[in-house]
Design a protein around this motif. Structure first.
Motif, PDB file in Angstrom:
ATOM      1  N   GLU A 155      43.354  45.565  42.733  1.00  0.00           N
ATOM      2  CA  GLU A 155      44.279  46.694  42.713  1.00  0.00           C
ATOM      3  C   GLU A 155      43.775  47.702  41.681  1.00  0.00           C
ATOM      4  OE1 GLU A 155      48.353  44.149  43.840  1.00  0.00           O
ATOM      5  OE2 GLU A 155      48.197  45.140  41.889  1.00  0.00           O
ATOM      6  N   GLU A 156      44.419  48.837  41.630  1.00  0.00           N
ATOM      7  CA  GLU A 156      44.124  49.804  40.572  1.00  0.00           C
ATOM      8  C   GLU A 156      44.708  49.286  39.257  1.00  0.00           C
ATOM      9  OE1 GLU A 156      42.280  52.476  40.748  1.00  0.00           O
ATOM     10  OE2 GLU A 156      41.909  52.183  42.884  1.00  0.00           O
ATOM     11  N   PRO A 157      44.061  49.603  38.113  1.00  0.00           N
ATOM     12  CA  PRO A 157      42.911  50.485  37.935  1.00  0.00           C
ATOM     13  C   PRO A 157      41.611  49.696  37.793  1.00  0.00           C
ATOM     14  CG  PRO A 157      43.892  50.050  35.825  1.00  0.00           C
ATOM     15  CD  PRO A 157      44.701  49.259  36.829  1.00  0.00           C
ATOM     16  N   HIS A 158      40.473  50.401  37.878  1.00  0.00           N
ATOM     17  CA  HIS A 158      39.183  49.816  37.523  1.00  0.00           C
ATOM     18  C   HIS A 158      39.087  49.755  36.002  1.00  0.00           C
ATOM     19  CE1 HIS A 158      34.932  48.958  37.399  1.00  0.00           C
ATOM     20  NE2 HIS A 158      34.667  50.097  36.768  1.00  0.00           N
ATOM     21  N   VAL A 159      38.550  48.662  35.478  1.00  0.00           N
ATOM     22  CA  VAL A 159      38.433  48.481  34.027  1.00  0.00           C
ATOM     23  C   VAL A 159      36.955  48.318  33.675  1.00  0.00           C
ATOM     24  CG1 VAL A 159      39.235  47.215  32.006  1.00  0.00           C
ATOM     25  CG2 VAL A 159      40.650  47.258  34.083  1.00  0.00           C
ATOM     26  N   THR A 168      28.243  49.249  34.008  1.00  0.00           N
ATOM     27  CA  THR A 168      29.613  49.702  34.307  1.00  0.00           C
ATOM     28  C   THR A 168      29.888  49.837  35.803  1.00  0.00           C
ATOM     29  OG1 THR A 168      28.920  52.014  34.041  1.00  0.00           O
ATOM     30  CG2 THR A 168      29.858  50.924  32.104  1.00  0.00           C
ATOM     31  N   GLU A 169      28.933  49.403  36.643  1.00  0.00           N
ATOM     32  CA  GLU A 169      29.171  49.482  38.088  1.00  0.00           C
ATOM     33  C   GLU A 169      30.244  48.497  38.536  1.00  0.00           C
ATOM     34  OE1 GLU A 169      25.398  49.790  40.528  1.00  0.00           O
ATOM     35  OE2 GLU A 169      24.546  49.504  38.523  1.00  0.00           O
ATOM     36  N   PHE A 170      30.242  47.309  37.927  1.00  0.00           N
ATOM     37  CA  PHE A 170      31.239  46.298  38.255  1.00  0.00           C
ATOM     38  C   PHE A 170      31.947  45.882  36.973  1.00  0.00           C
ATOM     39  CE2 PHE A 170      28.201  45.993  41.704  1.00  0.00           C
ATOM     40  CZ  PHE A 170      29.019  45.863  42.826  1.00  0.00           C
ATOM     41  N   GLY A 171      33.267  45.765  37.052  1.00  0.00           N
ATOM     42  CA  GLY A 171      34.037  45.397  35.868  1.00  0.00           C
ATOM     43  C   GLY A 171      35.375  44.814  36.272  1.00  0.00           C
ATOM     44  N   GLY A 172      36.343  44.959  35.386  1.00  0.00           N
ATOM     45  CA  GLY A 172      37.665  44.424  35.646  1.00  0.00           C
ATOM     46  C   GLY A 172      38.466  45.304  36.591  1.00  0.00           C
ATOM     47  N   HIS A 173      39.697  44.866  36.863  1.00  0.00           N
ATOM     48  CA  HIS A 173      40.508  45.547  37.876  1.00  0.00           C
ATOM     49  C   HIS A 173      41.954  45.101  37.780  1.00  0.00           C
ATOM     50  CE1 HIS A 173      40.320  41.657  40.034  1.00  0.00           C
ATOM     51  NE2 HIS A 173      39.060  41.641  39.611  1.00  0.00           N
ATOM     52  N   GLY A 174      42.836  45.899  38.363  1.00  0.00           N
ATOM     53  CA  GLY A 174      44.202  45.462  38.517  1.00  0.00           C
ATOM     54  C   GLY A 174      44.284  44.313  39.505  1.00  0.00           C
ATOM     55  N   ILE A 175      45.373  43.553  39.425  1.00  0.00           N
ATOM     56  CA  ILE A 175      45.552  42.411  40.314  1.00  0.00           C
ATOM     57  C   ILE A 175      47.052  42.136  40.436  1.00  0.00           C
ATOM     58  CG2 ILE A 175      45.302  40.793  38.371  1.00  0.00           C
ATOM     59  CD1 ILE A 175      43.977  38.829  40.354  1.00  0.00           C
ATOM     60  N   GLY A 176      47.449  41.582  41.546  1.00  0.00           N
ATOM     61  CA  GLY A 176      48.860  41.272  41.747  1.00  0.00           C
ATOM     62  C   GLY A 176      49.108  40.659  43.106  1.00  0.00           C
ATOM     63  N   ARG A 177      49.611  41.472  44.011  1.00  0.00           N
ATOM     64  CA  ARG A 177      49.821  40.987  45.377  1.00  0.00           C
ATOM     65  C   ARG A 177      48.491  40.817  46.111  1.00  0.00           C
ATOM     66  NH1 ARG A 177      55.329  41.554  46.557  1.00  0.00           N
ATOM     67  NH2 ARG A 177      56.413  42.912  45.088  1.00  0.00           N
ATOM     68  N   THR A 178      47.469  41.541  45.666  1.00  0.00           N
ATOM     69  CA  THR A 178      46.112  41.376  46.188  1.00  0.00           C
ATOM     70  C   THR A 178      45.152  41.185  45.029  1.00  0.00           C
ATOM     71  OG1 THR A 178      45.668  43.758  46.184  1.00  0.00           O
ATOM     72  CG2 THR A 178      46.614  42.831  48.200  1.00  0.00           C
ATOM     73  N   MET A 234      47.624  53.790  43.077  1.00  0.00           N
ATOM     74  CA  MET A 234      48.919  53.563  42.456  1.00  0.00           C
ATOM     75  C   MET A 234      48.899  52.221  41.739  1.00  0.00           C
ATOM     76  SD  MET A 234      52.716  53.506  44.169  1.00  0.00           S
ATOM     77  CE  MET A 234      52.435  51.925  44.971  1.00  0.00           C
ATOM     78  N   ILE A 235      49.436  52.191  40.537  1.00  0.00           N
ATOM     79  CA  ILE A 235      49.512  50.969  39.747  1.00  0.00           C
ATOM     80  C   ILE A 235      50.919  50.402  39.868  1.00  0.00           C
ATOM     81  CG2 ILE A 235      49.360  49.981  37.440  1.00  0.00           C
ATOM     82  CD1 ILE A 235      47.320  52.182  36.793  1.00  0.00           C
ATOM     83  N   GLU A 236      51.014  49.185  40.354  1.00  0.00           N
ATOM     84  CA  GLU A 236      52.310  48.536  40.539  1.00  0.00           C
ATOM     85  C   GLU A 236      52.670  47.738  39.289  1.00  0.00           C
ATOM     86  OE1 GLU A 236      54.511  45.217  43.402  1.00  0.00           O
ATOM     87  OE2 GLU A 236      52.376  45.632  43.618  1.00  0.00           O
TER      88      GLU A 236
END
Length: 259
Positions: free
Chosen positions: A182-186, A169-179, A1-3
């Protein structure tokens, strides 16, 4: 889930992001020939403690790591590019140092990375560093409402192709916020027009990283440090970015850094 974050929550992340930017500015200042990585680690620990922030790395234990991470910053040198475990190593003239840090202040996280060349810089190393910085700016420019996640990934991949660097493409960006994660993987490579639609309130850590001549990686025996499989040098740039109704907002921009 994307917050989706409210403007007030984005501003709280911006407070954290400004501190992260200060830390990376300081790392760039203290990283010099003859400096031990452990001294950099302990200097950053002091900054975090003084600010009353909380390291997102300390005790972090994801599936890809070996046990809990017991440091507050990742320091990766030369062919090491991600999750570099600070250890007893003195920086030498011409070393390429990537520093990556994520902290939380009052429950909101920010994540950023930069790469610097210590002492005398080889032009091919500067070119590699600049490529990751250009790719990051291209990704930020694509992080607009109505665009898709694939547009961001494709922007990174296009810069890599332009410079002739392969993309992992194994490691990349990501969602972030309270942790921190987070989702999504970028991914750092993708197809334009594909993926989820970007919406105001999404917050993403965008982080292009390239090795000069390979997209394959290997892990050190420490279980954390990731290196290029062929020993070629690497670079890594990252910012935490908020999608707004208008221009993307870079939450971790350093004061002396020109977009």
């Amino acid at each position: 889930m994307i917050e989706l974050k409210t403007p007030a929550e984005v501003e709280r992340m911006h407070v954290t992001g400004r501190f992260v930017a200060e830390v990376l500015t300081e790392v760039g200042r203290v990283a010099d020939v003859g400096v031990n990585l452990l001294d950099v680690e302990h200097h950053v620990r002091g900054m975090i403690a003084q600010r009353g922030a909380e390291s997102c790395y300390w005790d972090y234990a994801p599936s890809f790591g070996k046990g809990p991470f017991r440091n507050v910053i990742c320091l990766s040198v030369n062919d090491a590019v991600l999750h570099g475990l600070p250890h007893d190593r003195v920086l030498r003239d011409g070393d390429v140092l990537s520093a990556d840090i994520a902290v939380s202040i009052d429950g909101w996280a920010a994540d950023s990375a930069r790469t610097v060349v210590v002492g005398t810089a080889a032009e091919e190393d500067l070119r590699l560093v600049r490529a990751t910085e250009e790719a990051l700016e291209a990704a930020i420019a694509a992080a607009r409402p109505g665009n898709r996640l694939g547009d961001v990934s494709a922007a990174i991949g296009a810069v890599a192709r332009e410079h002739g660097y392969p993309v992992n493409t194994e490691f990349g960006g990501h969602g972030i916020g309270r942790t921190m994660h987070e989702e999504p993987h970028v991914p750092n490579r993708g197809q334009p027009g594909r993926g989820i639609v970007l919406r105001p309130g999404m917050t993403l850590a965008l982080e292009p990283w390239f090795a000069r001549t390979t997209d394959r990686i290997v892990h050190d025996p420490d279980g954390w440090t990731i290196r290029s499989a062929d020993g070629s040098r690497t670079a890594h740039s990252e910012h935490t970015v908020a999608i707004t109704e208008d221009e993307p907002l870079v939450l971790t921009r350093r004061a002396a850094e020109a977009p």
